[in-house]
Design a protein around this motif. Structure first.
Motif, PDB file in Angstrom:
ATOM      1  N   PHE A  74     -37.948 -37.194   3.633  1.00 29.15           N
ATOM      2  CA  PHE A  74     -36.849 -38.141   3.498  1.00 29.15           C
ATOM      3  C   PHE A  74     -36.352 -38.576   4.878  1.00 29.15           C
ATOM      4  CE2 PHE A  74     -32.474 -39.484   3.021  1.00 29.15           C
ATOM      5  CZ  PHE A  74     -32.637 -40.495   2.079  1.00 29.15           C
ATOM      6  N   GLU A  75     -36.159 -37.615   5.782  1.00 28.00           N
ATOM      7  CA  GLU A  75     -35.685 -37.943   7.130  1.00 28.00           C
ATOM      8  C   GLU A  75     -36.665 -38.844   7.876  1.00 28.00           C
ATOM      9  OE1 GLU A  75     -33.297 -33.731   7.896  1.00 28.00           O
ATOM     10  OE2 GLU A  75     -35.048 -34.204   9.140  1.00 28.00           O
ATOM     11  N   GLU A  76     -37.952 -38.610   7.696  1.00 25.74           N
ATOM     12  CA  GLU A  76     -38.949 -39.329   8.482  1.00 25.74           C
ATOM     13  C   GLU A  76     -39.486 -40.591   7.834  1.00 25.74           C
ATOM     14  OE1 GLU A  76     -41.960 -36.769  10.054  1.00 25.74           O
ATOM     15  OE2 GLU A  76     -40.475 -35.304  10.733  1.00 25.74           O
ATOM     16  N   THR A  77     -39.324 -40.740   6.502  1.00 31.83           N
ATOM     17  CA  THR A  77     -39.897 -41.914   5.830  1.00 31.83           C
ATOM     18  C   THR A  77     -38.945 -42.613   4.869  1.00 31.83           C
ATOM     19  OG1 THR A  77     -40.754 -40.708   3.911  1.00 31.83           O
ATOM     20  CG2 THR A  77     -42.177 -40.813   5.883  1.00 31.83           C
ATOM     21  N   GLY A  78     -37.824 -41.973   4.525  1.00 32.49           N
ATOM     22  CA  GLY A  78     -36.921 -42.538   3.528  1.00 32.49           C
ATOM     23  C   GLY A  78     -37.393 -42.347   2.101  1.00 32.49           C
ATOM     24  N   LEU A  79     -38.505 -41.647   1.918  1.00 31.76           N
ATOM     25  CA  LEU A  79     -39.042 -41.409   0.573  1.00 31.76           C
ATOM     26  C   LEU A  79     -38.536 -40.086   0.023  1.00 31.76           C
ATOM     27  CD1 LEU A  79     -42.789 -42.368   1.159  1.00 31.76           C
ATOM     28  CD2 LEU A  79     -40.960 -43.819   0.229  1.00 31.76           C
TER      29      LEU A  79
END
Length: 108
Positions: free
Chosen positions: A31-36
């Protein structure tokens, strides 16, 4: 990406924080690195890059999650790629061999 991989492509990753298990760390880091938002699946393999032991998991995007990744503050870009696009990327040392050994390279 932070040093030593700056300017090269890799898979998202990071540390397991105190109180987290691997799956919680995978969800948070992706989530932190891709928003997924993802649902971690099976462990596909581990590799040691002194002093770190890196565990990689297959993941699916969670229902309702965006399907297009966006880079976090430690990356210049984030994207899904097919094999042709992957082969054109400058990747971190050992990534292609590791993913091939785990049968996890993008499909052609």
């Amino acid at each position: 990406m932070n040093e030593p991989g700056r300017g090269r492509w890799s898979v998202p990753g990071g540390r397991v924080e105190p109180g987290e298990d691997d799956h919680a760390a995978v969800v948070r880091e992706l989530f932190e690195e891709t928003g997924l938002t993802v649902r971690p699946g099976r462990l596909v393999g581990t590799v040691t890059r002194a002093p770190y032991r890196i565990a990689d998991y297959l993941c699916d995007t969670a229902p309702g999650s965006p399907t297009t990744p966006h880079p976090g503050d430690d990356a210049d870009d984030a994207r899904f790629v097919d094999r042709a696009a992957y082969d054109a990327l400058p990747v971190v040392e050992g990534l292609t061999e590791t993913l091939a050994g785990w049968s996890c390279l993008p499909r052609r």
